[in-house]
Scaffold this motif. Structure first.
Motif, mmCIF file in Angstrom:
data_model
loop_
_atom_site.group_PDB
_atom_site.id
_atom_site.type_symbol
_atom_site.label_atom_id
_atom_site.label_comp_id
_atom_site.label_asym_id
_atom_site.label_seq_id
_atom_site.Cartn_x
_atom_site.Cartn_y
_atom_site.Cartn_z
ATOM 1 N N HIS A 156 43.330 14.425 48.739
ATOM 2 C CA HIS A 156 43.702 15.849 47.910
ATOM 3 C C HIS A 156 42.034 16.552 47.500
ATOM 4 O O HIS A 156 42.387 17.992 47.774
ATOM 5 C CB HIS A 156 43.250 15.080 45.967
ATOM 6 N N ASP A 157 40.509 15.739 48.329
ATOM 7 C CA ASP A 157 39.543 16.321 48.191
ATOM 8 C C ASP A 157 39.673 17.220 49.541
ATOM 9 O O ASP A 157 39.092 18.190 49.085
ATOM 10 C CB ASP A 157 38.201 15.216 48.260
ATOM 11 N N LEU A 158 40.163 17.177 50.687
ATOM 12 C CA LEU A 158 40.303 17.888 51.317
ATOM 13 C C LEU A 158 40.735 19.221 51.336
ATOM 14 O O LEU A 158 40.269 20.283 51.623
ATOM 15 C CB LEU A 158 40.953 16.941 52.817
ATOM 16 N N PHE A 159 42.597 18.814 50.720
ATOM 17 C CA PHE A 159 42.860 20.086 50.946
ATOM 18 C C PHE A 159 42.842 20.880 49.177
ATOM 19 O O PHE A 159 42.478 22.417 49.421
ATOM 20 C CB PHE A 159 44.314 19.260 50.103
ATOM 21 N N ARG A 160 41.839 20.675 48.273
ATOM 22 C CA ARG A 160 41.439 21.289 47.186
ATOM 23 C C ARG A 160 40.225 22.182 47.983
ATOM 24 O O ARG A 160 39.531 23.520 47.184
ATOM 25 C CB ARG A 160 40.825 20.296 45.647
ATOM 26 N N ARG A 161 39.599 21.138 48.942
ATOM 27 C CA ARG A 161 38.602 21.988 49.275
ATOM 28 C C ARG A 161 39.116 23.402 50.654
ATOM 29 O O ARG A 161 38.448 24.374 50.401
ATOM 30 C CB ARG A 161 37.618 21.528 50.206
ATOM 31 N N LEU A 162 39.577 22.788 51.131
ATOM 32 C CA LEU A 162 40.314 24.180 52.516
ATOM 33 C C LEU A 162 41.094 24.637 50.788
ATOM 34 O O LEU A 162 41.225 26.419 50.466
ATOM 35 C CB LEU A 162 40.969 23.505 52.877
ATOM 36 N N ASP A 163 41.940 25.035 49.705
ATOM 37 C CA ASP A 163 43.143 25.410 48.839
ATOM 38 C C ASP A 163 41.214 26.944 48.312
ATOM 39 O O ASP A 163 41.920 27.963 48.037
ATOM 40 C CB ASP A 163 43.778 25.117 47.983
ATOM 41 N N GLN A 164 40.515 26.097 48.104
ATOM 42 C CA GLN A 164 39.528 26.762 47.225
ATOM 43 C C GLN A 164 39.169 27.722 48.426
ATOM 44 O O GLN A 164 38.565 28.622 47.947
ATOM 45 C CB GLN A 164 38.270 25.985 46.680
ATOM 46 N N THR A 165 38.636 27.655 49.654
ATOM 47 C CA THR A 165 38.206 28.791 50.566
ATOM 48 C C THR A 165 39.459 29.430 50.644
ATOM 49 O O THR A 165 38.405 30.638 50.778
ATOM 50 C CB THR A 165 37.929 27.750 52.281
ATOM 51 N N ALA A 166 39.951 29.358 50.598
ATOM 52 C CA ALA A 166 41.153 30.622 50.722
ATOM 53 C C ALA A 166 41.518 31.124 49.964
ATOM 54 O O ALA A 166 41.017 32.412 49.937
ATOM 55 C CB ALA A 166 42.487 29.575 50.640
ATOM 56 N N TYR A 167 40.831 31.038 48.930
ATOM 57 C CA TYR A 167 40.975 31.732 47.031
ATOM 58 C C TYR A 167 39.581 32.582 47.175
ATOM 59 O O TYR A 167 39.426 33.209 46.994
ATOM 60 C CB TYR A 167 41.121 30.454 46.057
ATOM 61 N N ASP A 168 38.261 31.132 47.918
ATOM 62 C CA ASP A 168 37.378 32.221 47.463
ATOM 63 C C ASP A 168 36.774 33.670 49.019
ATOM 64 O O ASP A 168 36.479 35.146 48.208
ATOM 65 C CB ASP A 168 35.901 31.161 48.074
ATOM 66 N N TYR A 169 37.608 33.152 49.757
ATOM 67 C CA TYR A 169 37.652 34.520 51.014
ATOM 68 C C TYR A 169 38.548 35.378 50.458
ATOM 69 O O TYR A 169 38.128 36.547 51.172
ATOM 70 C CB TYR A 169 38.368 33.838 52.435
ATOM 71 N N ARG A 170 39.122 35.095 49.682
ATOM 72 C CA ARG A 170 40.821 36.567 49.183
ATOM 73 C C ARG A 170 39.594 37.556 48.207
ATOM 74 O O ARG A 170 39.810 38.500 48.436
ATOM 75 C CB ARG A 170 41.803 35.663 49.041
ATOM 76 N N PHE A 171 39.025 36.193 47.404
ATOM 77 C CA PHE A 171 38.029 37.503 46.717
ATOM 78 C C PHE A 171 37.122 37.534 46.496
ATOM 79 O O PHE A 171 35.792 38.080 45.822
ATOM 80 C CB PHE A 171 38.984 36.602 44.865
ATOM 81 N N GLY A 172 36.426 36.873 47.460
ATOM 82 C CA GLY A 172 34.971 36.742 47.412
ATOM 83 C C GLY A 172 33.695 36.499 48.292
ATOM 84 O O GLY A 172 34.780 35.984 50.005
ATOM 85 N N GLN A 173 33.348 35.714 48.382
ATOM 86 C CA GLN A 173 32.073 34.729 49.682
ATOM 87 C C GLN A 173 32.320 33.495 49.974
ATOM 88 O O GLN A 173 32.942 32.930 48.612
ATOM 89 C CB GLN A 173 30.666 34.965 49.839
ATOM 90 N N VAL A 174 32.521 32.907 50.715
ATOM 91 C CA VAL A 174 33.412 31.312 50.846
ATOM 92 C C VAL A 174 31.420 30.508 50.910
ATOM 93 O O VAL A 174 31.180 30.478 51.321
ATOM 94 C CB VAL A 174 33.622 30.884 52.263
#
Ligand SMILES: O=P(O)(O)O[C@H]1[C@H](OP(=O)(O)O)[C@@H](OP(=O)(O)O)[C@H](O)[C@@H](O)[C@H]1OP(=O)(O)O
Length: 462
Positions: free
Chosen positions: A323-341
């Motif tokens: 879950h930690d792995l996919f939380r990081r990947l999801d967070q990156t996807a969100y950050d990338y869409r709405f701001g800086q990773v």
């Protein structure tokens, strides 16, 4: 003038030949120091045996790794889950190795040259305080891995991200892991020729040693003597008995003294002398390939039943890391869409027992037929071979790309691209991967999976 040009040309040709001969001879020398049984050392094997091209050039990279899935793709995050580098034997095995060495010195009547070499020239130099600590070769394993990954993914593993605190380091509390992270950071500093700005790392055993926090695993596997029944059965199998008999004959020592643990201690001596010192020691001459295959299978049985598919809880205990792995990947996807990773790279260092359960949870290396004491011969072609999966410095690398058609996820094991089981295409769309693992993403609750049932709890409270 023509004479000078001719001499110059001759010297150029001769020096080019000299370089080729030197490289050939040094590569030949290096390869000739490799024990014939080096591919059977299981979790005690070198990383170089999984990627032999590194023997000639430890910084060599597979160019295809850094090639994005398509020209419109841009790498936006990398998570690396890495086993520590080469280490000393644990105290448990140093004690066994000492016992076997004194048995050889005091009892052996064998006449082989390699046996005389052990008795007359080899000294027992392992001490119990070494207990699994990282060795200098293990530091190099991580320094060089860091440099190779930085070469393959320069936009992510970059000085700016490193100095901008966008590269996060997480480690197991064990000294071999903490020292490995520091070596990884040293490798990056060398790659970029920057001063020693020692980077911080987060010690997090809930993530990197989840097996220590999972009550059901501790109760049903770690502390349960019957959990490794297949290993015990294989230790008294005909295959193991034949190895013991052959070793007893070569050493001219009573068969009753050559127990499976003693044979394994000698096998480990060969593997550690090679992994730590890159020496093809006389210990390796004690074994033929058939002996090594039996001892490799015994180790694979241990890993299969203690860390792999043998017991469901083995892989379920890695739910927190999954879950930690996919939380990081999801967070990156969100950050990338709405701001800086915020976190471009995550480097997580653990153990073979960190990587194997996670690989099993995700369905990698799942043989149709379980590994048992009774099917050694049928399992020669097994996919669950720890020599090829988790040598020292083994690494799982997940790279997330932003592409025109959406996000894509690349998976590399030990710097080789791998397809996800059941998704037979490289660099699949990230949503395809999430759909494929949706049951785990919506379930696989660490607390629930690791909770002891009332019956178990009553027993454990007695
Ligand atoms: O047989 P040893 O004592 O070396 O086993 C070690 C584990 O080493 P491995 O079996 O993986 O070669 C060690 O894993 P590592 O990845 O940290 O090297 C583990 O941490 C240590 O506890 C021993 O495992 P065990 O299952 O307790 O025997």
């Amino acid at each position: 003038m023509r004479l000078t040009r001719g001499l110059l040309k001759r010297n150029l040709v001769l020096s080019a030949l000299g370089i080729i001969m030197f490289r050939f001879s040094s590569a030949y020398f290096q390869k000739s120091t490799i024990p014939a049984i080096a591919n059977y050392f299981g979790t005690k094997g070198r990383y170089e045996e999984v990627n032999p091209y590194l023997i000639d050039d430890i910084l060599s990279v597979n160019k295809s790794l850094s090639k994005p899935p398509s020209p419109d793709c841009r790498a936006i995050h990398l998570t690396a889950i890495i086993r520590h580098g080469t280490r000393y034997p644990t105290t448990k095995n140093i004690k066994r190795m000492k016992r076997f060495y004194s048995l050889i010195v005091n009892e052996s009547k064998g006449t082989y040259a390699w046996l005389r070499d052990i008795k007359n020239n080899w000294e027992m130099w392992y001490t119990e305080d070494m207990d699994g600590k990282l060795v200098e070769k293990g530091r190099d394993d991580h320094r060089h891995l860091a440099m190779r990954l930085a070469t393959s993914f320069p936009t992510l593993i970059s000085v700016d991200n490193f100095q901008g605190n966008r590269i996060k380091f997480i480690t197991s509390s064990k000294h071999r892991c903490v020292d490995s992270v520091e070596a990884f950071q040293e490798g990056l500093q060398r790659r970029w020729h920057i001063q020693d700005t020692r980077y911080s790392q987060e010690i997090n055993d809930s993530l990197m040693r989840f097996f220590d926090k999972c009550k059901k695993f501790i109760e049903n596997v770690d502390n349960n003597k019957t959990a490794l029944l297949e290993v015990d059965l294989f230790k008294s199998s005909d295959e193991m008995k034949n190895v013991q008999r052959r070793i007893a004959e070569r050493l001219q020592i009573s068969l009753s003294d050559i127990t499976p643990d003693m044979v394994e201690a000698a096998f480990f001596l060969c593997s550690y002398e090679f992994a730590i010192k890159t020496v093809n020691s006389p210990w390796c001459n004690m074994f033929e390939k058939t002996d090594a295959q039996v001892l490799e299978y015994k180790n694979d049985l241990k890993q299969y039943w203690k860390r792999g598919y043998g017991h469901d809880i083995n892989r379920k205990s890695s739910c927190s890391l999954f879950h930690d792995l996919f939380r990081r990947l999801d967070q990156t996807a969100y950050d990338y869409r709405f701001g800086q990773v915020a976190e471009a790279v995550t480097v997580q260092v653990g153990h073979a027992e960190t990587l194997l359960p996670l690989l099993s949870l995700m369905g990698f290396f799942h043989d149709e037929t379980p590994l048992t004491a009774a099917n050694f011969h049928a399992q020669h072609g097994r996919t669950f071979r720890t020599s090829q999966i988790v040598p020292y410095a083994a690494n799982l690398v997940f790279v997330l790309y932003d592409c025109n058609k959406g996000l894509r996820l690349r998976f590399l094991l030990n710097e080789k691209p791998m397809t996800f089981p059941g998704i037979n295409q490289p660099d699949p769309l990230y949503r395809t991967v999430r759909d494929h693992y949706s049951d785990l993403l919506h379930g696989c609750d660490f607390e629930k999976e690791c909770e002891l049932r009332k019956a178990n709890r009553r027993n454990s409270e007695l």
